[in-house]
Scaffold this active site. Structure first.
Site, PDB file in Angstrom:
ATOM      1  N   GLU A 245       0.877  -1.167   0.000  1.00  0.00           N
ATOM      2  CA  GLU A 245       0.000   0.000   0.000  1.00  0.00           C
ATOM      3  C   GLU A 245       0.912   1.214   0.000  1.00  0.00           C
ATOM      4  O   GLU A 245       1.671   1.433   0.958  1.00  0.00           O
ATOM      5  CB  GLU A 245      -0.902  -0.001   1.235  1.00  0.00           C
ATOM      6  CG  GLU A 245      -1.815   1.210   1.312  1.00  0.00           C
ATOM      7  CD  GLU A 245      -2.349   1.458   2.711  1.00  0.00           C
ATOM      8  OE1 GLU A 245      -2.406   2.653   3.097  1.00  0.00           O
ATOM      9  OE2 GLU A 245      -2.690   0.501   3.402  1.00  0.00           O
ATOM     10  N   CYS A 282      -3.683   7.539   5.603  1.00  0.00           N
ATOM     11  CA  CYS A 282      -3.423   7.239   4.197  1.00  0.00           C
ATOM     12  C   CYS A 282      -4.610   7.566   3.313  1.00  0.00           C
ATOM     13  O   CYS A 282      -4.469   7.666   2.094  1.00  0.00           O
ATOM     14  CB  CYS A 282      -3.029   5.774   4.034  1.00  0.00           C
ATOM     15  SG  CYS A 282      -4.179   4.615   4.802  1.00  0.00           S
TER      16      CYS A 282
END
Length: 507
Positions: A245, A282
């Site tokens: 990620e 994020c």
């Protein structure tokens, strides 16, 4: 050569707190991986895995005070936020224990032999087996839920894969404490402690991804760091899956009807999402497309009020603070970019939240000049791009790369199917993101079976998720057995189903 110390640092002051470990040498990494590899047979016991995951969650709960104190001292995220994160971490461990107990993750499929078909079908029995040792690279912004005891570790262990974690340098003491709790949980459950190990140091991270006994890796972090490890994983003599990620802009589009209907509500909600956790999520909204006109003016006014009232906060480390300040400076220097609430240095160790504005036309007509505005800036800032019409907003979206999330703010009528741009926008943002949010905010990723936390590159390097029940699939591979006698089949595939596992059978 003397061992390189690993220090715990207080981000509120920038001062070293204590030495908690030393950086792992290549020999240390090799020992950790080989010890983990040797535990695979013990970890194959589903009952032991279930007990281990639940015991780990219980021990984390029992040590909550010490864990939260250590994490706060190293991250400045605050006891409230960290207490919630610890609860999430325990929930993940228990949820994966439940998944192992239930057994659907094995995806057992049985096709009976049928010689009458053209061509004839032999008997086929299929299920999934663990890959082997998994390397986990801990995240900076989630010292619990995406680090040593986090989702990558929990899902890999649930799959039957031992784990070696490369600890993040921002919270080494928290990493060591959590590792000790996991290892204690393993021993209490009848498993070797080496089913989980932790190593420290940049070079150790490279040694780990290259080790021949490492079978897969999970990463949460920057595009630059993740891409380097992804390339290393692919360049091995035997390449391995790398589930990374990386970065995400998480665009938000506000329709004209939504701005006219509830501009102040959207602006206040946006301010809260941008500033949450000092902008270190994020899925923080990094680009917001807002219509020109009165509704857009009211929205940016509410956003200015919300961010203007936000107290300065401490970022995870001083390097991130320097990068944030430099990133804001670079963006505000561009022609046509204004800062109604100026983000940046809020004090010697803190940063202030804010936002920038630019015309969407600039992003469309001069993409190279304004390219940096379409890149993630880690910290409490977002870019508001004012668009003249839906086509201009769509042209900006076409310039974006992959994202973890995309959010639409639509009016009540549009949500009920009234004519407007919302229906077309759903299709546009679906192509951009792994999760589409309507009339909410992307910050806050629920741990649930249907959750997907990933997206097109660079949001992620694969199409898997790092959150939710299907995260376990990353660490498994399917095997089909054709015309194998009953006595030679693994217990999971035998006709009598001695383990009582769910299965799909084709007559």
């Amino acid at each position: 050569m003397a061992a390189t110390p690993v220090w715990s640092v207080d981000p509120r002051t920038g001062k070293q707190r204590e030495q908690v470990a030393v950086e792992a040498t290549p020999q240390d990494v090799d020992r950790a991986v080989r010890a983990a590899h040797a535990t695979r047979e013990a970890l194959a016991d589903r009952g032991a895995r279930i007990a281990f995951l639940r015991t780990a969650a219980a021990l984390l709960d029992e040590a909550a005070g010490a864990v939260v104190e250590a994490a706060d001292a190293e991250t400045a995220l605050g006891p409230g936020r960290l207490t919630g994160e610890l609860a999430r971490t325990g929930y993940q461990l228990r949820a994966f224990a439940d998944a192992v107990e239930e057994g659907t993750y094995l995806d057992i499929r049985i096709d009976r032999a049928d010689p009458a078909l053209t061509p004839p079908r032999p008997e086929l029995r299929r299920y999934k087996i663990p890959l082997g040792v998994v390397a986990v690279y801990a995240a900076s912004n989630f010292p619990l839920a995406f680090s040593v005891p986090g989702g990558d570790t929990a899902s890999a262990l649930a799959a039957g894969c031992p784990v070696v974690v490369k600890a993040h340098p921002d919270h080494p003491a928290t990493s060591e404490l959590c590792a000790s709790l996991l290892r204690r949980a393993a021993e209490r459950s009848g498993l070797p402690a080496d089913v989980v190990a932790v190593v420290h140091g940049f070079d150790a991270g490279l040694e780990l991804i290259r080790h021949p006994l490492v079978s897969a890796a999970g990463f949460t972090g920057s595009i630059r760091g993740g891409r380097a490890l992804f390339d290393a994983a692919a360049a091995r003599p035997v390449p391995i899956p790398f589930h990374g990620e990386l970065g995400s802009l998480n665009p938000v589009v506000v329709t004209e009807a939504a701005a006219a209907e509830r501009a102040e509500e959207i602006g206040a909600g946006l301010a809260g999402s941008v500033a949450l956790g000092v902008g270190q999520f994020c899925v923080k909204p990094g680009l917001v497309l807002v219509p020109e006109g009165a509704g857009g003016d009211r929205l940016t006014g509410a956003l200015a009020k919300g961010l203007g009232e936000t107290e300065p906060g401490v970022l995870l480390d001083h390097r991130m603070r320097e990068n944030f300040v430099a990133g804001v400076r670079e963006r505000t220097a561009l022609p046509g970019v204004a800062a109604p609430v100026t983000p940046g240095a809020g004090g010697e160790h803190t940063v202030g939240a804010g936002f920038l504005t630019v015309s969407a036309r600039s992003l469309v007509e001069e993409p190279e000049r304004y390219e940096v505005l379409l890149e993630e800036c880690f910290g409490p800032v977002t870019v508001v791009a004012r668009y003249a019409d839906p086509q201009e907003a769509g042209a900006v979206l076409e310039r974006l790369s992959g994202n973890l999330s995309a959010t639409l703010q639509v009016s009540a009528a549009e949500g009920e199917g009234a004519p407007g741009p919302a229906a077309e926008l759903i299709g546009t943002v679906t192509a951009l993101a792994g999760r589409v949010v309507v009339n909410g905010w992307p910050t806050g990723v629920a741990v649930a079976p249907a959750q997907h936390h990933g997206g097109p590159y660079p949001a992620a390097t694969s199409h898997s998720t790092s959150v939710g029940g299907t995260a376990i699939e990353r660490w498994l591979r399917p095997v089909a057995y054709q015309s194998v006698p009953e006595a030679l089949l693994p217990p999971e595939l035998r006709e009598a189903n001695p383990l009582g596992l769910p299965r799909r059978v084709t007559p």
